[in-house]
Design an enzyme around this catalytic site. Structure first.
Site, short mmCIF file in Angstrom:
data_model
loop_
_atom_site.label_atom_id
_atom_site.label_comp_id
_atom_site.label_asym_id
_atom_site.label_seq_id
_atom_site.Cartn_x
_atom_site.Cartn_y
_atom_site.Cartn_z
N TYR A 1 -15.07 -22.14 -60.37
CA TYR A 1 -15.79 -22.59 -59.18
C TYR A 1 -16.33 -23.99 -59.47
CZ TYR A 1 -16.01 -18.00 -56.86
OH TYR A 1 -15.70 -16.84 -56.22
N LYS B 1 -6.66 -21.01 -55.52
CA LYS B 1 -6.79 -19.66 -54.97
C LYS B 1 -7.56 -19.70 -53.67
CE LYS B 1 -8.48 -15.05 -56.27
NZ LYS B 1 -9.75 -14.94 -55.51
N SER C 1 -13.42 -14.75 -64.34
CA SER C 1 -14.23 -15.40 -63.31
C SER C 1 -15.24 -16.35 -63.93
CB SER C 1 -14.98 -14.34 -62.50
OG SER C 1 -15.91 -14.95 -61.63
N THR D 1 -10.91 -21.57 -57.19
CA THR D 1 -11.12 -20.82 -55.95
C THR D 1 -11.78 -21.70 -54.92
OG1 THR D 1 -11.35 -18.77 -57.20
CG2 THR D 1 -12.22 -18.79 -54.96
N HIS E 1 -9.67 -13.59 -50.39
CA HIS E 1 -10.79 -13.17 -51.23
C HIS E 1 -11.06 -11.68 -51.04
CE1 HIS E 1 -13.75 -15.57 -53.72
NE2 HIS E 1 -14.22 -14.35 -53.86
#
Lengths: 386, 386, 386, 386
Positions: free
Chosen positions: B148, B245, B125, B174, B269
Site C-alpha cells: 500500500y 491489484k 499484506s 493494491t 477486493h
C-alpha cells in the site's frame, strides 16, 4: 421434510400390484421414499457435489414450452420409430443403472422383464448386480450392454464377448465417468454400498492391476482411462453397433461420427459426473447441428415426463434413456412398477403428441417449441381480509 | 442459524491435525465459524455495505458451466504453469490478507509455512500482523509483497527496500482500497480490531502526516491516494516485478500494460471496496481482450473451488489468489489447515482438468465453457400423500 | 393458508348486494374462497397437471410495463370499439365457462343478465348448466355460442341450429381441448362434478357412439376430434360468423384466416389444456404479425385487470375474454357480482387509457409498452435495531 | 415484522439531535417506522395498487454495477455542477412532497431550513401543509415551486404569481398525476388525511367548479386535466423557468424540448401513479438519446443512496430529486434529520465518485457502468455438521 427421514424399520415392502395414487410417471419419485432407505435414496436422487448440474438438468427442460397445432388428422398416429436402422415401438429406453438390487431383490432382472412387457429396450450396466447372462436369460426384450473399459484390455474384451454370446445387440460405451464425485447429500446421509451388492460381471477380473501402484496425484488415477486408440481398438473387436454415452461437446460428437460410431448418447450422467457441467438439453441442438440430421442421437439426464421426452425429440434426439424413474418404480413394485412407469411415460408422450398435433415421432421438431416466459414466483391466492 | 452466534466461550481451539468431515476446500468456510469469534467472522466473511458485490462475486461463477471433452490422453497432465516468465507448480496463490493473527496466533507465518508445503506463492499484506522480515525468515516459499502506498514517499520506499532485503521477489501494488466501507454485517456484529493486533510493518512510520489536517470532505481524505505519477515513481525505485491489484476497467488495464507493469490482478477486493462494483469475472474477458493473449493476468474475488479456478483460467486468467478460504483454514488448523485447503483446491482443479480433458493449464480456454441455463428454485422431493 | 381449507359448513351464502372491500376486479379471486367449496375452488383456480402454464400466463403480463404519454386531450375518450365489423361498448367479453351452476344456482343465466347490465357480450359454453335456450330467453345481451364438435355430426349440426334459433349471433369453435388433464391441485382437493350439474345442452345426444369401442391407446381416444374437413363442413352449415378458439401457432392462424374464418381467439384455455404450452401473450404478437393488422383477434388466459387488458390490446388483440374472474364474481353475488366485476374491469381499463393518454381503443399499440425491468425479490423494510 | 405494527402510543418523539446508529441515508427508511404512525408510514412507503412499480424502481438500479477507474488525480474533485445554466453545490434536490406536517409539525418549513443548511434546492409542493409564503419566508435556500394545474385557470395563474412574489426561482409542473390510485398497503393500513392537515395554498380556491357535475365515467373525471394548450398558456404567463415533471416517453420529451420547456424531470411519481408503468431509470437513457446531450434532465423515483445517484448521473441525469428519504428523515429529527440525510447522501456520492475516479459531476458517464451479473439467492453459510 417428515417423509424424508423415514427410519428403515418403517419402510414399506415392495408392492405386488400397481400402487394407488400414481397418476404420472414422476409420481414414483416421491413414492419411492417410502420404499428405499434414506441413505440409498439420497445416493440415487443426488447427483454430484452440490447437485448444481442435477438442478440445471431439470431447469433446462423449463426453458422451452410447446406450441401446439390444431385440427391435425391423428387417425394413424403412433410412437413407432426407427433408431439407427432398427424398429422401436417407442423412443423410450431403460438407461443403464448400476446395482439395481440396492432397491429391489429383482434388480436388473425385474427391469428386463418390464422392458419385455412394454416393448422397451434395456441397456444393462457393466456394474449390474445380476450377471449379464442371468439378465439376458430372464427376458426376450431387446437388450444393449453398457460397457465400461476395464484397466486390462483382455477383461474389456471378455465383457464384450460375453455380451455378444448372451444376445445383447449393441454396446453403449460410457466415457464420462472417469472420476465419480459423490453428492454432498449422499455423503451426509451416510450411504455406502452394502457388501452383498457387487458388480458381479467383474468378479473374475478383480483386484489385480488397477490398485497396483498408489496414485501420485489425481491425474495418475486416470492412467487407465480410455483414449481414442482404445475406442478404435474396441471397434476392431466386435461387429456389434457401438454407441458412445456421455458426449456433451459438439466437437467430440463430430469426431465420433467420423470414427464410424453408430450413435451418441448426449448425457451428463444424470448430473453424477463433474458437478457444474453443461446440460444435455442445452448441448443437444448444437450437437445435432454438428452431426447433421441423420446421425443417431439419444439423450438422458433430467427426463421425468412425456413432455420432457417431447422436448428432447423436438430439439433433435431420436430417443431418450430413463434412469432414476426406472429405479424409483423398481423399488415400489419391481417389474410391475417399472412396466407401469414406462406405460405412463409412453402415454404422456402420446398425450403430448396428440395435443401438439403430431402423428409420428419424426414430426416432432423445433417448430413445436418456443422459449419459455420466465415465471416469477407466484404465491397462492388467499383472502387477505382476515 | 444456531451455528452462527456461538459465544466465544464455546469456540473450539485450533486443531493440530487435519479436521474430519472436510471434503472440499470450501468446507472450511462453514467450519471456521466454530473457531473464529462471531464478530471477527462477520468481518472476514462480509464484504462492504450491503454485501451486494460479495454476492455478485459468487453469482458470476454460476454464469458458466463446463463443457468437457472425451478420450483425451492425460498421461502427461500437470498443473505446472508459467506466469510472467516464472515457473509455478500450480496457478493458485495465497492472497494478501491483513491481520491474520486475528484468527490464529501463527498468523502470516503459518500461512507462509503452508505455502512452502504446497509449492505455493505467498503474497504478504502490508498490513500483516507479523513483520515482513519474520514471515520471510520463517519459510523458503516463493514470496511476493503487497504494497500500500504510504502517505509519505519515504515510508513507501522503506517498505520496498525492506521487502527486497527480505527476499520478496515481486511487489503487488493494491490500488482499489482508497476508502474502505465496512459491511453492515460486521458493523452489526460489533467487530473491532483488538489492540494486540496491528500493522507491525508500519509501526515506525505511524501517526505523523496522514492525520495532520482534519478532512474538509470525502475528497480531501484522498489527498494522499496514489496517482499515475506515484506509480511511475515506484517503478523507478525498484527492479522487482510490479503487479497492480484491483483493476476492473479494461482501459486501466491497457494503460498499465503500456506503462510497463509486469501484470495485473483483476479484483474487486473480494467485495470489500465500493459495494456495487463490477465483478472480476465479468470484467476478466474484457480485460483479456484489451491487453492481448500474452499479458500476465491474475484474478481474485469469489473463488471457492477448483471449478471456480478452472472457469477463471478459461476466461483468461493465468492464476488466481485465495483470500477468505486461506483465513478460514488458518483459523481451523494453522499452517496445517492452510496447506490442506490448498491441497484440496489443487486436487479439485486437477479433477476439473481431468474431467474436462485438459492436460495443461494452457489448454484451458473458452471452448470449455458454456453459459449456464438459469436454474429456477427446485424444491426437495417429498411424498405428498401424507 | 387458513383461509383456503374452509369447511363447507362455513361457506358464506351468495350475497345480494355488492360486497364491501372489493376495490379491484381481481379482489373477487380471493373473496370467492369464502363462497366456493374448496375442492371446487381448486378445480376452477387450477390449470392442468403442475399448473406451469397457469403461472406462465400470469408471468407473461409481467414481461411488459406501460410507458404513458402526457397532456393528451381525453375529452372524447371512449372504450367503444369495433370488432369484426360490429360495435362493442367495450372490448371485454364473458368467456365460455362450463357448469356455472357449480358456484351459484343462477349459473349462466346470471352471467347473461350481467352481460346485459354492462353492455357485454356473453359467450355461452356448449357445456353450460342451463340450456342455451333458457339462457337466451333470460337476457337481451349480445350472445355468442361456444361450440364443441360432437362425436356425431348430426348432433353438432343440431347444436348449431338451436343456437341460431335462440338468437346467438356467432359461433366460437373451441379446438384446443381434445384431451383434458386435471390439475394436481384439483385432484388432491378431491373435486368431482356433482350429479345435479350436467351438460344439459347435450342431454338428448348422450351415451351413444363415443363410448362404443374401448380405447386402444391415447391416440384412439381422439378418433372423433375435429380436423380441417370438419371445420369446412361446419362453415357450410351456417351463416353465423365462426370464431376459432384455442389458437397458439401463427401457422394455424394463417391457415384459419385463409379458410375464411371470422376471427381467432388466441388462447391456451386458461392453462387447462396441455400443461407446458406457450402463453397467449407470448404468441399474440407473432400471430398478429402472421395475419396482418386487420384480422380480428381476441385473447384470453391470464387476464385479471384492466392493465392486463391494456397490454393485450397493445400487443394486437381487438378484445379479451374473462373466464375465472367471471366465475369468482358469480359465486360471490350472482348476476350482481358479475356485473360489478365487469364494471370494475372496464373502469380499470379506462384508468389505464387515461393515464397512458389513449382516447380510443384503436390508439393502444406497442408504442405504449416497454419490456419490464426484472424485479428481484425485495423484502419489507424493518428497523434492524431491535 | 414486530417493528412495523407499532401502536401510536409507542411512537417516539421527534429527536432534536442526530440519531445514533444512522450510517447511511437509507437507514432513515427503517428508523422512521418508530416515528410515524403505521397507517401514515404505509401511505408514504407504499406506491400504488400492488406496488409493482415501487419494486421495479428499486430493481432498476440493481441492473447496473459500477466499473471504477484507478490512479485518478482527485485533488480538485467536487460535486459542484451546473444545471440549466445555474450553479449548484451538488446535484441532489429535495423533491416536492405533499402534506409534510403529516410526519413532523415543522413540515415543509423544516425541510426548507435543511435545504439552506446543505446548499440544496427545495421544490415545494402545491399541496404543501405550510403556505408557500411561510416556507419562503423561513429560509434563504434556493426554492422552486411545484405546480399542479387547477381546474380554473385563474387559480393556476394566482399560484404562479404568488410563487413569483415569494421568490421561487422556477416552476416544476407535474403532469403524471391526473388520477391517483392508492396502494393496497395504505388502504389495508387504514390511512386517511387528518382534518388538521390540508393543502393550505389552495384554501382560497376550493369547493367550486371541480365538483360541479358528477362524473359520467373515468374519462370525465379528467375533463380538467391539462393538455398541450394549457402548458403553452402557462409559458405565456410567467418568465420563470418551467420544468415538466413526470415524463417517461421519449417522444413527449422531444415535444417538450421543442416547446421551449427549460428541462424535464424523468419520473414515475415514485411509483404512486399508474401501477405497472416503466421506471425512470429504464427510460432515462432513451430520453437522453431523444433530447441530446445538453438538454437539462433531472430524475426521481427510487433513489436511496449516493450510489443510486451516481448511476442516474451516469445514464444521463443532471441531478436527482429525493422524496421519501426526505420525509423519513423529517419524521425522525425535523430540519436536523433532513439536513443530516442530505449530508450523508452527498458524502455517499462523493465516496462513489472518489472510488470510481471521477473528480467532476460531468465526468460521470456510461463508461463507468456495466450490466449487473444476475445474483441468485445465496443463503448464509452455516456449519452443516450439527
Amino acid at each position: 421434510m417428515p417423509g424424508f427421514f423415514i427410519s428403515m424399520t418403517n419402510l414399506l415392502k415392495s408392492l405386488t400390484s400397481i400402487p394407488a395414487d400414481i397418476v404420472t410417471a414422476q409420481d414414483y419419485e416421491a413414492l419411492a421414499q417410502r420404499f428405499i432407505p434414506a441413505p440409498t435414496y439420497a445416493y440415487i436422487a443426488g447427483g454430484s457435489a452440490q447437485d448444481e448440474t442435477l438442478a440445471a438438468n431439470r431447469a433446462a427442460f423449463s426453458q422451452y414450452v410447446i406450441c401446439p397445432r390444431l385440427l391435425r388428422d391423428l387417425s394413424s398416429a403412433t410412437t413407432h420409430t426407427i433408431i439407427a436402422g432398427k424398429q422401436f415401438a417407442h423412443p423410450i429406453l431403460l438407461a443403464p443403472v448400476a446395482y439395481q438390487r440396492l432397491v429391489h431383490p429383482g434388480g436388473e432382472i425385474d427391469s428386463a422383464r418390464a422392458a419385455a412387457a412394454t416393448d422397451s429396450t434395456l441397456i444393462l450396466s457393466t456394474l449390474s448386480s445380476h450377471s449379464l447372462e442371468d439378465v439376458a436369460a430372464a427376458t426376450p426384450a431387446n437388450k444393449w450392454f453398457q460397457l465400461y473399459f476395464q484397466p486390462v484390455r483382455e477383461h474389456t474384451l471378455d465383457l464384450v464377448k460375453r455380451a455378444e454370446a448372451a444376445g445383447y445387440s449393441a454396446l453403449v460405451v460410457t466415457l464420462d465417468a472417469s472420476i465419480q464425485v459423490p453428492s454432498r447429500r449422499a455423503q451426509h446421509a451416510g450411504f455406502y454400498l452394502p457388501p452383498e451388492i457387487s458388480a458381479v460381471n467383474l468378479r473374475s477380473y478383480c483386484s489385480e492391476s488397477s490398485a497396483a501402484a498408489p496414485a501420485k496425484n489425481i491425474f495418475s488415477l486416470l492412467r487407465n482411462a480410455p483414449n481414442w486408440q482404445d475406442l478404435q481398438w474396441l471397434q476392431a473387436q466386435t461387429k456389434l453397433p457401438i454407441w458412445v454415452k456421455g458426449v456433451l461437446h459438439p466437437e467430440d460428437a463430430k469426431a465420433l461420427k467420423a470414427l464410424g460410431i453408430t450413435g451418441i448418447v448426449v448425457s451428463n450422467h444424470g448430473g453424477r459426473g463433474l458437478d457444474g457441467v453443461a446440460t444435455s438439453m442445452q448441448m443437444l441442438p448444437l450437437i445435432r447441428g454438428a452431426v447433421g440430421a441423420e446421425f443417431p442421437l439419444l439423450l438422458d439426464s433430467g427426463i421425468r415426463s412425456g413432455k420432457d421426452i417431447f422436448k428432447a425429440l423436438a430439439l433433435g434426439a431420436d430417443g431418450v434413456l430413463i434412469g432414476r424413474l426406472q429405479i424409483y418404480a423398481l423399488s415400489v413394485a419391481g417389474a410391475l412398477g417399472v412396466a407401469h412407469m414406462m406405460k405412463l411415460l409412453r402415454e404422456e408422450l402420446e398425450v403430448c403428441m396428440a395435443m401438439a398435433g403430431c402423428s409420428a415421432i419424426s414430426d416432432i421438431d423445433t417448430t413445436y417449441l418456443m422459449p419459455a416466459v420466465s415465471a416469477p414466483t407466484i404465491g397462492a391466492v388467499h383472502f387477505s381480509g382476515e
